[in-house]
Design an enzyme around this catalytic site. Sequence first.
Site, short mmCIF file in Angstrom:
data_model
loop_
_atom_site.label_atom_id
_atom_site.label_comp_id
_atom_site.label_asym_id
_atom_site.label_seq_id
_atom_site.Cartn_x
_atom_site.Cartn_y
_atom_site.Cartn_z
N ARG A 1 0.83 -1.21 0.00
CA ARG A 1 0.00 0.00 0.00
C ARG A 1 0.86 1.25 0.00
O ARG A 1 0.52 2.26 -0.63
CB ARG A 1 -0.92 -0.03 1.23
N HIS B 1 0.50 4.43 -2.57
CA HIS B 1 0.25 5.79 -2.11
C HIS B 1 1.40 6.73 -2.46
O HIS B 1 1.20 7.94 -2.56
CB HIS B 1 -0.01 5.80 -0.60
N GLU C 1 3.09 14.29 3.41
CA GLU C 1 1.99 13.50 2.85
C GLU C 1 1.40 12.52 3.87
O GLU C 1 0.23 12.17 3.80
CB GLU C 1 2.48 12.73 1.62
N ASN D 1 -3.67 9.04 4.07
CA ASN D 1 -2.44 8.36 4.48
C ASN D 1 -2.34 8.11 5.99
O ASN D 1 -1.36 7.51 6.45
CB ASN D 1 -1.23 9.17 4.02
N HIS E 1 -5.95 -5.63 -2.96
CA HIS E 1 -6.80 -5.74 -1.77
C HIS E 1 -7.01 -7.20 -1.35
O HIS E 1 -7.75 -7.45 -0.41
CB HIS E 1 -8.14 -5.07 -2.02
N ASP F 1 -10.07 -9.41 2.39
CA ASP F 1 -10.47 -10.60 1.64
C ASP F 1 -10.84 -11.67 2.65
O ASP F 1 -9.99 -12.18 3.37
CB ASP F 1 -9.30 -11.06 0.76
#
Length: 358
Positions: free
Chosen positions: A73, A77, A99, A105, A206, A252
């Site tokens: 991830r 990002h 950020e 974030n 994901h 999941d």
Amino acid sequence: MASSSAAAASIVSLLLLSSSLLILSEAETSAPIVNGLSWTFYKKSCPKVESIIRKQLKKVFKKDIGQAAGLLRLHFHDCFVQGCDGSVLLDGSTSGPGEQEAIPNLTLRKEAFDIIDDLRLRVHKECGRVVSCSDIVALAARDSVFLSGGPDYEVPLGRRDGLTFATEQATLDNLVPPTANTTFILNRLATKNLDKTDAVALSGGHTIGISHCTSFTERLYPTVDPTMDKTFAKNLKESCPTIDSNNTVFQDIRSPNAFDNKYYVDLMNRQGLFTSDQDLYTDKRTRDIVTSFAVDEKLFFEQFALSMIKMGQLSVLTGNQGEIRANCSVRNTDNKKFLASVVDEEVSEEGWSAELRK
């Protein structure tokens, strides 16, 4: 009899679709790379960089496989906001918050940042300050996929680290929120030259990781999203009893820590967690791609690798652009004390000292 024939026709249709997408995938496996990047960039300057990173991540994931999703991830990002330049790693400064403090974030794993800088320390000890933090992030993301069961693929290297971080507004304007529908996703990715196949494949990330309840509880309260399976919704309500619950759930439900194609099986069963997930199956433009990945894991793996290579080259800095940070969270100009200690260890004739090369 008629229903049996229809089912057979449906299976044939899926197989044909899968085959056609496989041909497309195989035809594009030699992905073009940006000028300045190379498949063998560190062959001479740091030939062990990939083995150092993979060896350490094996140890990290043996203790906590959940960190794989955090590193993957982090790469997303970083790349989506102002390119794969390691800007998401930078701490804020007098010019403003970094950020990491932007709302999308805030849920990035703190451990992911620590792991990246630990990898940077190990690599720089071996080779000197020749490998960028942004390259380390890209390699860590690839190894996170592979070491959790996904495809192994080559990563073009040679990125340089950015000198600036994006504003919070720029971060919001470039990342895809979990509430987005397919039209929003396709439009946003189109600005980065990523197509609908890339969108569906990259969403497959994901298949590992967790989510905070607040990223999807608007689908549960005050009423359940009609595209969500009722039993799935009931179970989610037990984990997230209020719209502002601080709890987390697996993204999941079938194989939460394994990088596989079960995410797409979830979508076909109306068990996608985010609106941005489930709408990929609801929308006719992307439904067939979701289905093809659900029935053919090999196809998904091939396309995911290709799409990751494309995504990992977004607006990269190369050559004399940017810098190679001595500390991933601080620009070199703001880190003179650390750089001074590094210079003290250099050997003028040979570059880096023997100690750093051990």
